[in-house]
Design a protein around this motif. Structure first.
Motif, short mmCIF file in Angstrom:
data_model
loop_
_atom_site.label_atom_id
_atom_site.label_comp_id
_atom_site.label_asym_id
_atom_site.label_seq_id
_atom_site.Cartn_x
_atom_site.Cartn_y
_atom_site.Cartn_z
N ALA A 178 0.86 -1.19 0.00
CA ALA A 178 0.00 0.00 0.00
C ALA A 178 0.89 1.23 0.00
O ALA A 178 2.07 1.16 0.39
CB ALA A 178 -0.90 0.00 1.24
N ASN A 179 0.33 2.35 -0.41
CA ASN A 179 1.08 3.61 -0.40
C ASN A 179 0.98 4.23 0.98
O ASN A 179 -0.04 4.83 1.34
CB ASN A 179 0.53 4.55 -1.48
CG ASN A 179 1.30 5.86 -1.54
OD1 ASN A 179 2.26 6.07 -0.78
ND2 ASN A 179 0.88 6.74 -2.44
N THR A 180 2.05 4.05 1.77
CA THR A 180 2.11 4.64 3.10
C THR A 180 3.39 5.48 3.19
O THR A 180 3.93 5.88 2.16
CB THR A 180 2.11 3.53 4.17
OG1 THR A 180 3.31 2.74 4.03
CG2 THR A 180 0.89 2.61 4.00
N TRP A 181 3.84 5.74 4.40
CA TRP A 181 5.05 6.56 4.61
C TRP A 181 6.12 5.70 5.25
O TRP A 181 5.88 5.11 6.31
CB TRP A 181 4.69 7.74 5.52
CG TRP A 181 5.81 8.66 5.85
CD1 TRP A 181 6.94 8.38 6.57
CD2 TRP A 181 5.92 10.05 5.49
NE1 TRP A 181 7.73 9.49 6.67
CE2 TRP A 181 7.13 10.53 6.02
CE3 TRP A 181 5.10 10.93 4.76
CZ2 TRP A 181 7.54 11.86 5.86
CZ3 TRP A 181 5.51 12.24 4.61
CH2 TRP A 181 6.72 12.70 5.15
N GLN A 182 7.28 5.62 4.61
CA GLN A 182 8.41 4.94 5.22
C GLN A 182 9.45 5.98 5.61
O GLN A 182 9.74 6.88 4.84
CB GLN A 182 9.05 3.92 4.26
CG GLN A 182 8.06 2.87 3.73
CD GLN A 182 7.28 3.40 2.54
OE1 GLN A 182 7.85 3.98 1.63
NE2 GLN A 182 5.97 3.21 2.54
N GLY A 183 10.00 5.84 6.81
CA GLY A 183 10.93 6.84 7.33
C GLY A 183 10.30 7.55 8.51
O GLY A 183 9.22 7.18 8.98
N LEU A 192 10.13 4.20 -0.06
CA LEU A 192 10.48 2.82 -0.41
C LEU A 192 9.37 2.18 -1.23
O LEU A 192 9.60 1.21 -1.95
CB LEU A 192 10.75 1.99 0.85
CG LEU A 192 11.91 2.50 1.73
CD1 LEU A 192 12.07 1.62 2.96
CD2 LEU A 192 13.22 2.55 0.92
N ASP A 193 8.15 2.73 -1.14
CA ASP A 193 7.04 2.20 -1.94
C ASP A 193 6.93 2.91 -3.29
O ASP A 193 6.03 2.61 -4.08
CB ASP A 193 5.72 2.30 -1.17
CG ASP A 193 5.36 3.73 -0.78
OD1 ASP A 193 5.91 4.70 -1.36
OD2 ASP A 193 4.51 3.90 0.12
N GLY A 194 7.82 3.86 -3.54
CA GLY A 194 7.85 4.51 -4.85
C GLY A 194 7.12 5.85 -4.92
O GLY A 194 7.21 6.53 -5.94
N TYR A 195 6.40 6.22 -3.85
CA TYR A 195 5.57 7.42 -3.96
C TYR A 195 5.73 8.35 -2.76
O TYR A 195 5.60 7.95 -1.62
CB TYR A 195 4.09 7.03 -4.10
CG TYR A 195 3.85 6.26 -5.37
CD1 TYR A 195 3.70 6.91 -6.59
CD2 TYR A 195 3.81 4.86 -5.35
CE1 TYR A 195 3.52 6.19 -7.75
CE2 TYR A 195 3.62 4.13 -6.51
CZ TYR A 195 3.47 4.81 -7.71
OH TYR A 195 3.29 4.10 -8.86
N GLU A 196 5.96 9.62 -3.07
CA GLU A 196 6.04 10.67 -2.04
C GLU A 196 4.64 11.09 -1.59
O GLU A 196 4.37 11.21 -0.40
CB GLU A 196 6.78 11.88 -2.63
CG GLU A 196 6.79 13.12 -1.75
CD GLU A 196 8.02 13.17 -0.85
OE1 GLU A 196 9.01 12.50 -1.14
OE2 GLU A 196 7.96 13.90 0.16
CA LIG Z 1 4.58 6.45 -0.02
#
Ligand SMILES: [Ca+2]
Ligand SMILES: [Ca+2]
Ligand SMILES: [Cu+2]
Length: 311
Positions: A178-183, A192-196
């Motif tokens: 899923a598009n979440t926040w890594q870091g 890391l999921d490809g999307y800001e």
């Molecule tokens: Ca993301």
């Protein structure tokens, strides 16, 4: 059924979670009838079609009513919306105003504020939509907004009791689901999921019902008013509540916050801004209260069509 919708057969499930945030408790059995659900959140292109056909003007494009905000200065009563801006470095997490900014001129056509455009975003979820905008779209499309129970049942995809929409492993085989926040939220987005920010719908695998982006990407409006705990809990095993709803606002929720007089609805599923160090809410059980007139760069919606009641 309508195209781009998935069948969700009715059934019974364990709603809520005991392992994360208090508002998700207690876990309780709930049943829902079958329905069809949009396979992904409503996109910018879909919302544009609605606006063109219906002439809808979103809440974020209208100046707030001074009657709702008697203490506001006239120059604050202009159209706008909440935009996430990444601070340049670590900040204390106790005040969301360090990363949420009310931006005059931000709206669904200008998701990053004045000067920003929808170029390349046609297949991204529409954002900066308040509850009324989502409800107006649903009515125009001949659909409905899901109840919280319907939304959560669909998000679980039949994996009763699992932490995530795909199971219990946050990243099976190292894969972002899923598009979440890594870091470290809110300043370090490792992507890391490809999307800001938001991602085109269907960029991540669907759940077992074929539904995409249920968790992550954008939060999604439901039709239920928020209560501090799960509604419809019963202790008698004989009676599983059927699609329990909170159909009237609970104005004690957020009574000490700005806009306390405004009703709050449940949003579900978390967004691209959810990070384990701050908000582990990219899960079916996760729920948050949002004032009905709020729009942001991380809230969207999807619709359902319920089965005709049998005569
Ligand atoms: Ca993301
Ligand atoms: Ca979502
Ligand atoms: Cu979150």
């Amino acid at each position: 059924m309508a195209k781009d919708m998935c069948r969700v057969e009715g059934g019974e499930f364990a709603m809520g979670s005991a392992d994360f945030y208090p508002e998700e408790r207690p876990v309780h059995r709930v049943s829902v009838d079958g329905f069809w659900m949009d396979e992904h959140p409503v996109t910018v292109a879909e919302f544009r079609r609605f606006v063109k056909a219906a002439g809808h003007v979103t809440v974020a494009e209208r100046a707030p009513d001074s009657a709702d905000f008697p203490d506001a200065e006239p120059d604050q009563l202009v159209a706008g919306s909440l935009v996430f801006r990444k601070p340049p470095g670590p900040v204390p997490l106790d005040d969301v105003r360090r990363w949420w900014h009310w931006v005059p001129g931000a709206d669904w056509r200008h998701p990053n504020g004045p000067g920003s455009t929808l170029d390349g975003l046609d297949r991204h979820p529409v954002t900066h939509v308040a509850y009324d905008d989502a409800a107006a779209y649903a009515a125009w499309a001949g659909k409905s907004l899901p109840t919280e129970a319907e939304w959560e049942f669909a998000a679980r995809g039949g994996l009763d009791g699992a932490v995530f929409a795909w199971g219990d492993d946050p990243t099976p085989k190292g894969r972002a689901m899923a598009n979440t926040w890594q870091g470290q939220f809110p300043w370090e987005n490792l992507r890391l999921d490809g999307y800001e920010g938001t991602s085109p719908v269907k960029s991540f695998p669907p759940n077992r019902y074929g539904l995409y982006d249920m968790t992550g990407n954008v939060w999604e409006w439901t039709d239920d008013f928020f209560s501090a705990h799960q509604v419809g809990e019963v202790t008698r095993p004989c009676c599983v509540p059927h699609n329990p709803r909170r159909a009237t606002p609970d104005l004690t929720v957020g009574a000490d916050a700005p806009g306390a007089h405004l009703p709050r609805r449940v949003i579900k599923g978390g967004s691209h801004l959810c990070a384990p160090n701050y908000c582990l809410r990219y899960r079916p059980a996760a729920r948050q209260a949002e004032t009905v007139d709020t729009s942001t760069s991380h809230i969207g919606f999807r619709c359902i069509v319920r089965d005709e009641p049998q005569a």
